[in-house]
Structure formats: structure tokens, C-alpha cells
Design a protein around this motif. Sequence first.
Motif, short mmCIF file in Angstrom:
data_model
loop_
_atom_site.label_atom_id
_atom_site.label_comp_id
_atom_site.label_asym_id
_atom_site.label_seq_id
_atom_site.Cartn_x
_atom_site.Cartn_y
_atom_site.Cartn_z
N HIS A 48 92.90 103.06 61.61
CA HIS A 48 93.89 103.22 60.46
C HIS A 48 92.78 102.58 59.32
N SER A 49 91.59 101.64 59.71
CA SER A 49 90.80 101.16 58.81
C SER A 49 89.70 101.85 58.30
N GLY A 50 89.41 102.68 59.18
CA GLY A 50 88.05 103.44 59.17
C GLY A 50 86.78 102.70 59.26
N ILE A 51 86.74 101.43 59.68
CA ILE A 51 85.61 100.95 60.14
C ILE A 51 85.14 100.65 61.49
N SER A 52 83.99 100.56 61.95
CA SER A 52 83.29 100.28 63.19
C SER A 52 84.03 99.07 63.75
N ARG A 53 83.83 99.04 65.29
CA ARG A 53 84.34 97.85 66.11
C ARG A 53 83.48 96.63 65.56
N SER A 54 82.08 96.94 65.53
CA SER A 54 81.22 95.83 65.06
C SER A 54 81.54 95.32 63.61
N GLY A 57 86.10 85.95 57.27
CA GLY A 57 87.46 85.74 56.99
C GLY A 57 88.09 86.95 56.16
N LEU A 58 87.48 88.24 56.20
CA LEU A 58 88.03 89.21 55.56
C LEU A 58 89.12 90.13 56.22
N TRP A 59 89.40 89.69 57.36
CA TRP A 59 90.37 90.50 58.49
C TRP A 59 90.83 89.43 59.32
N PRO A 60 92.39 89.66 59.52
CA PRO A 60 92.95 88.69 60.29
C PRO A 60 92.69 88.54 61.71
N LYS A 61 92.51 87.40 62.42
CA LYS A 61 92.22 87.23 63.68
C LYS A 61 93.35 87.95 64.64
N PRO A 62 92.93 88.46 65.85
CA PRO A 62 93.88 89.36 66.66
C PRO A 62 94.66 88.37 67.37
N VAL A 63 95.88 88.80 67.88
CA VAL A 63 96.96 88.11 68.67
C VAL A 63 96.44 88.53 70.06
N LEU A 64 96.26 87.32 70.98
CA LEU A 64 96.17 87.55 72.43
C LEU A 64 97.35 88.32 73.02
N LEU A 65 97.09 89.14 73.87
CA LEU A 65 98.35 89.94 74.35
C LEU A 65 98.24 89.75 75.85
N GLY A 81 95.68 92.33 70.00
CA GLY A 81 96.47 93.27 69.06
C GLY A 81 96.38 92.63 67.68
N TRP A 82 97.04 93.50 66.60
CA TRP A 82 97.19 92.96 65.42
C TRP A 82 98.56 93.54 64.78
N PRO A 83 99.10 92.53 64.24
CA PRO A 83 100.32 93.05 63.76
C PRO A 83 100.22 94.03 62.92
N ALA A 84 100.89 95.25 62.77
CA ALA A 84 100.86 96.42 62.00
C ALA A 84 100.92 96.04 60.48
N ASP A 85 101.87 95.30 60.03
CA ASP A 85 102.08 94.84 58.79
C ASP A 85 100.92 94.13 58.10
N GLU A 86 100.19 93.13 58.96
CA GLU A 86 98.68 92.70 58.36
C GLU A 86 97.89 93.78 58.16
N ILE A 87 97.87 94.72 59.05
CA ILE A 87 96.73 95.79 58.73
C ILE A 87 97.04 96.76 57.49
N ASP A 88 98.33 96.90 57.39
CA ASP A 88 98.83 97.76 56.22
C ASP A 88 98.36 96.74 54.97
N ALA A 89 98.78 95.62 54.97
CA ALA A 89 98.41 94.63 53.91
C ALA A 89 96.98 94.47 53.46
N ILE A 90 96.12 94.57 54.47
CA ILE A 90 94.54 94.30 54.13
C ILE A 90 94.22 95.66 53.73
N ASN A 91 94.69 96.86 54.35
CA ASN A 91 94.24 98.23 53.72
C ASN A 91 94.57 98.31 52.36
N ALA A 92 95.88 97.98 51.92
CA ALA A 92 96.50 98.04 50.55
C ALA A 92 95.70 97.40 49.43
N ALA A 93 95.44 96.07 49.94
CA ALA A 93 94.72 95.49 49.27
C ALA A 93 93.13 95.96 48.93
#
Length: 121
Positions: free
Chosen positions: A54-60, A69-77, A83-95
Amino acid sequence: MVSDLAAAKSLGADYVSRVPALFFAPNASTRGDLRGHEVRLMVTLLRIGTVLQHSGISRSSLYQHISNGLWPKPVLLGARSVGWPADEIDAINAARVAGESDDEIRRLVQALEAGRKGKVK
């Protein structure tokens, strides 16, 4: 269970416009009146492979963005999964698409992470 966006907005749920589904659990004492119902938020968590797609960036780069501080920290599953909440990923990509500066994205990340505490009761 009934899904009713207009009813949720009337209850004052300001986050409703960003969330695709709200569910209402009926309360036997208040049939026909949503004020007595519990609002539950359905959160979708995305695993790292999906986040990278979804983000188009590499793992590193993803983990570099987290440390900057440019991406939210993951949630421990679990012990070895995140994992990351989908709405947070959408918000970062939209920004990013909107051309927000790194400082604006840092503020967004802080707000998103702070908002996690209010979602679960």
C-alpha cells in the motif's frame, strides 16, 4: 446488529466519517433508541506485506520512517507478529499524496498513535 451511520453521527461520534463500519449492540432496556446502545469500532489490522504494498516503500525504509516519526509504530499482535491499523496507513498515504511536509506528517503520526488509546475500552 444494525449498522447505521446517520444514527452514529447523531450520537456525536466525530470519527464516523473516517470509519467504514459501526455496529450497534442492542440494549434490551432501550429498544428503538440508539442512545442506550454501545458503539463498537471495527478496526482492520494490516500485516507488513500489505503495508509495504500500500505504501510502495521497502521494509528498511518503513522502519526508518518509524524511527524518524514519519510512520506510526506497529501494534503487537503476538510474540513475533505486528500489524498497523488500516485507517492509519490510509491517513499517512493521503498526507503524502497531498504533499504534506515531514513536520506535518510527524504531527499526524503523533495524533494517530494518541488516538489509539481512545478506540478501545
